[in-house]
Design a protein around this motif. Structure first.
Motif, PDB file in Angstrom:
ATOM      1  N   PHE A 225    -121.241 -23.630  56.593  1.00  0.00           N
ATOM      2  CA  PHE A 225    -120.490 -23.876  57.334  1.00  0.00           C
ATOM      3  C   PHE A 225    -120.586 -25.276  58.031  1.00  0.00           C
ATOM      4  N   GLY A 226    -120.012 -26.472  57.782  1.00  0.00           N
ATOM      5  CA  GLY A 226    -119.917 -27.496  58.885  1.00  0.00           C
ATOM      6  C   GLY A 226    -118.554 -26.692  60.054  1.00  0.00           C
ATOM      7  N   SER A 227    -118.829 -27.752  61.252  1.00  0.00           N
ATOM      8  CA  SER A 227    -118.094 -28.241  62.363  1.00  0.00           C
ATOM      9  C   SER A 227    -117.151 -29.236  62.729  1.00  0.00           C
ATOM     10  N   LYS A 228    -115.682 -28.889  62.824  1.00  0.00           N
ATOM     11  CA  LYS A 228    -114.340 -29.729  63.459  1.00  0.00           C
ATOM     12  C   LYS A 228    -114.019 -29.547  63.983  1.00  0.00           C
ATOM     13  N   ASN A 229    -114.216 -29.766  65.165  1.00  0.00           N
ATOM     14  CA  ASN A 229    -113.272 -29.288  66.663  1.00  0.00           C
ATOM     15  C   ASN A 229    -113.106 -28.249  66.625  1.00  0.00           C
ATOM     16  N   GLY A 230    -114.602 -27.626  66.640  1.00  0.00           N
ATOM     17  CA  GLY A 230    -114.840 -26.353  66.771  1.00  0.00           C
ATOM     18  C   GLY A 230    -114.308 -25.333  65.521  1.00  0.00           C
ATOM     19  N   TRP A 231    -113.886 -25.418  64.233  1.00  0.00           N
ATOM     20  CA  TRP A 231    -113.416 -24.792  63.796  1.00  0.00           C
ATOM     21  C   TRP A 231    -114.671 -24.321  62.618  1.00  0.00           C
ATOM     22  N   GLU A 232    -115.219 -23.857  62.058  1.00  0.00           N
ATOM     23  CA  GLU A 232    -115.991 -23.682  60.985  1.00  0.00           C
ATOM     24  C   GLU A 232    -115.066 -23.727  60.173  1.00  0.00           C
ATOM     25  N   ARG A 233    -115.731 -24.786  59.145  1.00  0.00           N
ATOM     26  CA  ARG A 233    -115.106 -25.226  57.741  1.00  0.00           C
ATOM     27  C   ARG A 233    -116.110 -25.398  56.891  1.00  0.00           C
ATOM     28  N   VAL A 234    -116.134 -24.526  55.762  1.00  0.00           N
ATOM     29  CA  VAL A 234    -117.477 -24.430  54.310  1.00  0.00           C
ATOM     30  C   VAL A 234    -116.870 -25.665  54.129  1.00  0.00           C
ATOM     31  N   ASN A 235    -118.556 -26.874  54.185  1.00  0.00           N
ATOM     32  CA  ASN A 235    -118.978 -27.494  53.098  1.00  0.00           C
ATOM     33  C   ASN A 235    -119.383 -27.029  51.648  1.00  0.00           C
TER      34      ASN A 235
ATOM     35  N   GLN B 239    -126.032 -34.050  58.702  1.00  0.00           N
ATOM     36  CA  GLN B 239    -126.493 -32.875  59.659  1.00  0.00           C
ATOM     37  C   GLN B 239    -125.595 -32.444  60.998  1.00  0.00           C
ATOM     38  N   GLU B 240    -126.013 -31.344  61.326  1.00  0.00           N
ATOM     39  CA  GLU B 240    -124.434 -30.164  61.971  1.00  0.00           C
ATOM     40  C   GLU B 240    -125.305 -30.298  63.153  1.00  0.00           C
ATOM     41  N   LEU B 241    -124.442 -30.274  64.634  1.00  0.00           N
ATOM     42  CA  LEU B 241    -125.029 -29.750  65.288  1.00  0.00           C
ATOM     43  C   LEU B 241    -124.624 -28.520  65.571  1.00  0.00           C
ATOM     44  N   GLU B 242    -125.704 -27.885  66.125  1.00  0.00           N
ATOM     45  CA  GLU B 242    -125.517 -25.852  65.940  1.00  0.00           C
ATOM     46  C   GLU B 242    -125.840 -25.125  66.506  1.00  0.00           C
ATOM     47  N   THR B 243    -125.644 -25.826  68.858  1.00  0.00           N
ATOM     48  CA  THR B 243    -125.414 -25.349  69.474  1.00  0.00           C
ATOM     49  C   THR B 243    -123.904 -24.505  69.755  1.00  0.00           C
ATOM     50  N   ALA B 244    -123.252 -23.626  70.260  1.00  0.00           N
ATOM     51  CA  ALA B 244    -122.478 -23.167  70.274  1.00  0.00           C
ATOM     52  C   ALA B 244    -121.437 -22.999  69.285  1.00  0.00           C
ATOM     53  N   ARG B 245    -121.565 -22.370  68.179  1.00  0.00           N
ATOM     54  CA  ARG B 245    -120.934 -21.927  67.518  1.00  0.00           C
ATOM     55  C   ARG B 245    -121.385 -20.716  66.559  1.00  0.00           C
ATOM     56  N   PRO B 246    -120.709 -20.319  65.933  1.00  0.00           N
ATOM     57  CA  PRO B 246    -119.405 -20.211  65.501  1.00  0.00           C
ATOM     58  C   PRO B 246    -118.354 -19.988  67.027  1.00  0.00           C
ATOM     59  N   LEU B 247    -117.490 -20.837  66.696  1.00  0.00           N
ATOM     60  CA  LEU B 247    -116.468 -20.644  68.090  1.00  0.00           C
ATOM     61  C   LEU B 247    -114.649 -20.253  67.146  1.00  0.00           C
ATOM     62  N   ARG B 248    -114.579 -21.275  67.184  1.00  0.00           N
ATOM     63  CA  ARG B 248    -113.148 -21.500  66.269  1.00  0.00           C
ATOM     64  C   ARG B 248    -112.797 -20.499  64.079  1.00  0.00           C
TER      65      ARG B 248
END
Length: 802
Positions: free
Chosen positions: A435-445, A411-420
């Motif tokens: 997309f998922g998020s890693k260190n603020g980066w949007e990455r395709v799951n 499960q991904e956190l949803e707020t403050a996205r997308p950013l990087r």
């Protein structure tokens, strides 16, 4: 008592975290310690904390920390003579839904593996232990007899007395207004009463830690939210040793207090406190009651404990607590400033965690580095952008609300996205990227085909599995393109750059220009500080140049580790160039044909060997091609100037249309690397794992002429038996789906846990990388029969040595 002008260590903040840090520093022989509190001890948030103390945490190290805290709290009164209010009343965690019950059963297996006494109990036993609780709609629960509760203010005062008894000076009514910085180090603090010079500053300022950190340019990403509980009058059936109760499906908890109940919780949509900055004069103060905000919790509580409907409500307490962007607390030396440490952000669990956290930060200060793997709470997991106030405000409303909510796998956190975002973000989104998020980066799951919606979360086989399998099949049978632009990319250059890397890296970095080296970077204990891919580039007038590629989440950590090991006399400059280059990986048997088409057959006369790189023309762009594959099999990583990413991607997709080229995401990538036995930092390797244990001596050149950090530790461990061993695990049942963290049993004994897992197209079932411990680590495994505790059911598996 006069304020001193010098101390070795100055602690800022006199709540539970600050007093625990002072106590443990003193126990370790650090008597020259000063603690400064702007008001009175406990006057920030400690005094109104609920005081629940549990043992179980998501991983082994954090559980060890919590167990130590309970041991400390149970003996502190005898040591100091001051009461702590500690009562080992145990705790009962209950489940309303079948899915929550499955989660509790997984926690039971983990507890048994971690050495925490824990029992599955039915509704009859729940009613016996908590007579005031309604149980007819419950699935069951867990009983943890070692858990308990404490009086937060008394506990803090007892720790403070223990610290004073060992020589710590505690000064109240002293507001710290600044940090003295010289040569990139914290060397003192400023107060209205004068300066104190010191060697170490420790930020234990609680909900003030972010604004105090800013005084020194240190990012401490936390934000306060309003947090509520009610206090009742006496209630029949509530006894002093009533267990602490957690009903996460109702978002509520209970404890006994003076014959009544304290009932609070974590409402699904939280209420961040809109006061920022927080006044230093906010001491022993509360916020206004807000029954509208509390109403969902009260409704659930009346359902669970009907006695509340008629009980006397003495007060609705609303006291702010600070929360972090990921729900874990913040510990460690700040990457921005040497000799500046942080111990804060406890997400309303400061009483439970501060006993152990105080010891861990004290060990870090005294020993110079963490004594164990603390990545989950390490301050270096946060990049500078996480200090954004708007993002913290929005994320706090989410993370507090998720504290008791059902957390589903992946499960991904949803707020403050997308950013990087990669330059391809909008393109890939239009093609169905989830997309998922890693260190603020949007990455395709993964990619959703034909406009399909993202499937609902589940504990079983996920709805996206067929889509991911299609991406895997393309990677194995044709060719797939992965956008891996989130890779951390650091450049080290200078006349001493090679010497620095030879000292830091366990493999030999003195290789020809264009060569890639995969290497372990170790700590003094021989554990992994990171694993890196290093490309030696053409030198320039400033000296040697190396491109260091590491994981998306490790940018701040690895930058900090490398930079702190560059001596002032060495000519070596480290620069984060992550945002300057994107990375496109083309993986699969048709990767060579695809690259030849877009590069004018660049390797026709001189094929690129594995682990070598070369600058090539690709379409109209100039990129660096690296021959390697994280997923196994043929493939390339293409390092592309960020402004050329769109062009390069379009060139690849146009040329690959008849080669079976598909877009693929990180779920496929991760599962395929697990299938091939590739390790990942933070999963299979970390500061507590050695190359021997992880089976990664191929990333180490132990006889390298240049001494490297961890070399001596590895030599000493060569002839020692393994504490644990990384193995491959294959699930027998193709319908069983593992997610990670599951307990492994041989016979009836827990022998380890799954580190990471995924679907293997080759095996047609889930495979995993897992650690086995103790005796199981000393035995060979070529199909050893085992079982995996999967949400309370034991499913057959086989173990294999890597």
């Amino acid at each position: 008592m006069a304020l001193p002008t010098h101390a070795r260590i100055v602690i800022v903040g006199g709540g539970i975290a600050g007093c625990s840090t002072a106590y443990h520093l003193a126990k370790m022989g650090q008597a020259d310690v000063v603690l400064l509190e702007q008001g009175k001890l406990t006057s920030g948030t400690t005094w109104h904390a609920a005081g629940l103390v549990g043992q179980m945490r998501p991983n082994r190290n954090m559980t060890v920390m919590s167990k130590y805290g309970i041991e400390l709290y149970s003996t502190l009164e005898a040591e100091t003579g001051l009461a702590t209010g500690w009562k080992q009343c145990g705790s009962v965690n209950v489940a309303r839904t079948p899915e929550r019950m499955q989660v509790l059963k997984k926690q039971l297996a983990m507890a048994n593996s971690f050495g925490v006494e824990c029992h599955l109990i039915d509704t009859r036993e729940i009613a016996e232990r908590v007579p005031v609780m309604r149980t007819d709609d419950l699935q069951g629960g867990l009983w943890l007899p070692g858990d308990g509760k404490a009086n937060p203010a008394d506990l803090c005062m007892s720790l403070a007395k223990g610290a004073r008894n060992r020589g710590v000076a505690i000064h109240e009514g002293i507001e710290v207004t600044g940090v003295i910085i010289e040569g990139g180090k914290a060397v003192g603090v400023r107060t209205a009463q004068g300066e104190i010079r010191c060697e170490v500053v420790v930020n234990c300022a609680g909900q003030w830690a972010r604004q105090f950190g800013r005084l020194a340019g240190v990012n401490v990403p936390l934000y306060s939210a309003e947090h509520f509980y009610v206090v009742t009058g006496k209630i029949a059936g509530v006894t002093p040793m009533m267990p602490v109760v957690r009903d996460p499906d109702g978002f509520i908890y209970y404890k006994e207090e003076v014959g009544g109940l304290v009932m609070g919780g974590f409402e699904p949509v939280a209420k961040p406190w809109k006061v920022d900055p927080i006044p230093s004069t906010f001491q022993f103060e509360l916020l206004d009651e807000d029954w509208d905000q509390f109403e969902p919790l009260m409704t659930n509580a009346i359902h669970r404990t009907p006695c509340l409907e008629t009980a006397e409500i003495k007060m609705l307490l609303n006291g702010p607590e600070s929360f972090t962007p990921d729900g874990n607390f913040i510990l460690g030396e700040a990457p921005e400033l040497r000799n500046y440490f942080v111990c804060a952000g406890f997400n309303s669990a400061g009483i439970a965690n501060s006993g152990g956290a105080g010891r861990l930060i004290a060990e870090w200060i005294v020993g110079g580095e963490p004594s164990t793997d603390l990545w989950d709470v390490d301050i270096r997991r946060f990049a500078a952008f996480t200090g954004n106030r708007k993002a913290l405000f929005e994320r706090t409303a989410e993370t507090l609300g998720l504290h008791y909510a059902m957390r589903w796998p992946r499960q991904e956190l949803e707020t403050a996205r997308p950013l990087r975002t990669s330059p391809l973000y909008d393109t890939l989104r239009a093609k169905g990227a989830e997309f998922g998020s890693k260190n603020g980066w949007e990455r395709v799951n993964y990619f959703r085909p034909g406009g399909a919606k993202a499937p609902a979360h589940t504990l079983g086989k996920p709805g996206w599995l067929p889509w991911m399998i299609a991406e895997q099949r393309a990677t194995r049978e044709a060719v797939a393109v992965y956008d891996q632009s989130s890779f951390s990319k650091l450049q080290l250059q200078g006349h001493d750059a090679l010497a620095v890397l030879q000292r830091l890296c366990a493999n030999d970095i003195d290789v020809p220009i264009g060569r890639m080296v995969y290497t372990a970077m170790l700590n003094a204990r021989g554990g992994f500080e990171s694993d890196l891919t290093i490309i030696r580039q053409q030198p320039d007038r400033f000296g040697d140049r190396f491109l260091i590629v590491t994981g998306s989440g490790q940018t701040t950590r690895d930058f900090d580790w490398i930079s702190r090991h560059i001596a002032p006399t060495e000519h070596a400059i480290l620069t984060d160039i992550s945002a300057l280059y994107g990375v496109l990986s083309i993986m699969g048997p048709n990767a060579d044909t695809l690259l030849a088409r877009v590069s004018n057959n660049a390797f026709a006369d001189d094929p690129l060997k594995f682990s070598w790189t070369r600058l090539i023309d690709l379409g109209f762009a100039r990129v660096r091609a690296a021959r390697m594959s994280y997923v196994g099999g043929p493939g390339y990583e293409l390092y592309v100037p960020v402004e050329m990413m769109r062009h390069v991607y379009q060139s690849l997709t146009t040329a690959g249309s008849d080669l079976g080229l598909v877009d693929a995401g990180y779920y496929a990538l991760d599962a395929l690397r697990i299938e091939m036995g590739r390790r990942a930092w933070g999963a299979e390797i970390g500061p507590d794992e050695t190359p021997f244990e992880a089976g990664m001596m191929f990333a180490v050149k132990l006889d390298k002429a240049t001494p490297f950090i961890g070399q001596q530790a590895l030599r000493e461990k060569m002839d020692q038996p393994l504490r644990k061993k990384l193995i491959r695990l294959v699930i027998d049942d193709p319908d069983a789906y593992t997610w990670g963290g599951e307990t492994i049993l041989v016979g009836d004994a827990a022998v380890g846990e799954i580190a990471s897992t995924g679907w293997s197209p080759k095996a047609g079932r889930c495979v995993a990388l897992a650690y086995v411990r103790a005796e199981a680590a000393l035995q060979p495994h070529q199909g050893t029969a085992a079982r995996v505790d999967l949400w309370g059911d034991r499913t057959a598996a086989r173990l294999f040595d890597l």
